[in-house]
Design an enzyme around this catalytic site. Sequence first.
Site, mmCIF file in Angstrom:
data_model
loop_
_atom_site.group_PDB
_atom_site.id
_atom_site.type_symbol
_atom_site.label_atom_id
_atom_site.label_comp_id
_atom_site.label_asym_id
_atom_site.label_seq_id
_atom_site.Cartn_x
_atom_site.Cartn_y
_atom_site.Cartn_z
ATOM 1 N N GLY A 44 2.426 2.338 11.003
ATOM 2 C CA GLY A 44 3.457 3.373 10.967
ATOM 3 C C GLY A 44 4.158 3.551 12.304
ATOM 4 N N LYS A 64 0.155 4.246 -0.252
ATOM 5 C CA LYS A 64 -0.459 5.448 0.323
ATOM 6 C C LYS A 64 -0.189 6.641 -0.602
ATOM 7 C CE LYS A 64 -0.249 3.281 4.829
ATOM 8 N NZ LYS A 64 -0.149 3.413 6.278
ATOM 9 N N ASN A 99 0.879 -1.182 0.000
ATOM 10 C CA ASN A 99 0.000 0.000 0.000
ATOM 11 C C ASN A 99 0.912 1.226 0.000
ATOM 12 O OD1 ASN A 99 -1.788 2.062 0.461
ATOM 13 N ND2 ASN A 99 -2.396 1.398 2.509
ATOM 14 N N HIS A 130 -9.607 1.423 4.840
ATOM 15 C CA HIS A 130 -8.342 1.622 5.560
ATOM 16 C C HIS A 130 -8.571 2.610 6.709
ATOM 17 C CE1 HIS A 130 -4.244 2.716 6.523
ATOM 18 N NE2 HIS A 130 -3.877 1.621 5.905
ATOM 19 N N GLU A 178 -5.705 -4.560 10.700
ATOM 20 C CA GLU A 178 -4.677 -3.542 10.902
ATOM 21 C C GLU A 178 -5.004 -2.765 12.180
ATOM 22 O OE1 GLU A 178 -2.532 -2.429 6.950
ATOM 23 O OE2 GLU A 178 -4.179 -1.060 7.289
ATOM 24 N N SER A 208 3.218 -2.083 10.505
ATOM 25 C CA SER A 208 4.657 -2.199 10.784
ATOM 26 C C SER A 208 5.231 -3.571 10.439
ATOM 27 C CB SER A 208 4.963 -1.834 12.237
ATOM 28 O OG SER A 208 4.608 -0.470 12.476
ATOM 29 N N GLU A 237 -6.943 4.988 7.761
ATOM 30 C CA GLU A 237 -6.689 6.395 7.410
ATOM 31 C C GLU A 237 -7.893 6.996 6.693
ATOM 32 O OE1 GLU A 237 -2.946 5.650 5.471
ATOM 33 O OE2 GLU A 237 -2.087 5.093 7.407
#
Length: 248
Positions: free
Chosen positions: A167, A11, A9, A89, A161, A205, A91
């Site tokens: 991250g 991003k 991904n 996702h 996730e 991660s 985000e």
Amino acid sequence: MAQKLVVGNWKLNGELAANEALLGAIGAVAGVEVAVCVPFPYLAQAAARLRGVAPGAQTVSEFQSGAYTGEVSAEMLADLGCRYVIVGHSERRALFGEDDATVGRKTAAALRAGLAPIVCVGESLAEREAGRALEVVERQLGAVLAIIGARMLARLAVAYEPVWAIGAGRAAGVEEIRRMHAGIRRWLGERDAAAASVRVLYGGSVKADNATALFAAPGVDGGLIGGASLVADDFMSICRAAAVANGA
Ligand code: 13P
């Protein structure tokens, strides 16, 4: 057992010239399905450049066509050669106001166009600390089920996730992942027998140096890789770790 699936991904990263090198260095790995989800403007480039690796997108419109300025439909993604699309996702949920029902409608749109949706679920740190992690994930899955129906569940991949591991430089623990994946699989299987065999990926991660241990965890059918998917050597190491875990 299905092959493991490793999905990059990117991003909001990429640039035409640099993509050429990165895409050129990503190749098929025997025994593993590999996909790379790039920003929309680079989908055609990815489709043209990748060999034995599936191009994918990072989100999709819930709408098919019409007066929806700025949206990109699932049919357009399919037209460009996309196979996978990430939906829900964290985000998108946190920064772009996508609620559970929106994620369900986007999943339905992807299925309608013949794409394979990768539905992201996962709890925040506060939710985990409150002992509500599985409840949150089940609520997120339930909203998708309410819109697509039980028979379509088998067509999904699910990516667990945990928001706090994305991250963060530190993945969730193998035991936490094992438990959650078992819970997700149980939930799916209770709704549709065929859905018990969907691939449940872990994301958050995943790096070259922890991928082997993560992919060896029971119930982990692959990974959704953010930062490490931008470095070809790291991403390929992660794909090879999945092949080893597959016994390939
Ligand atoms: P990182 O691998 O950078 O933690 O990102 C995970 C992720 O959000 C993949 O979708």
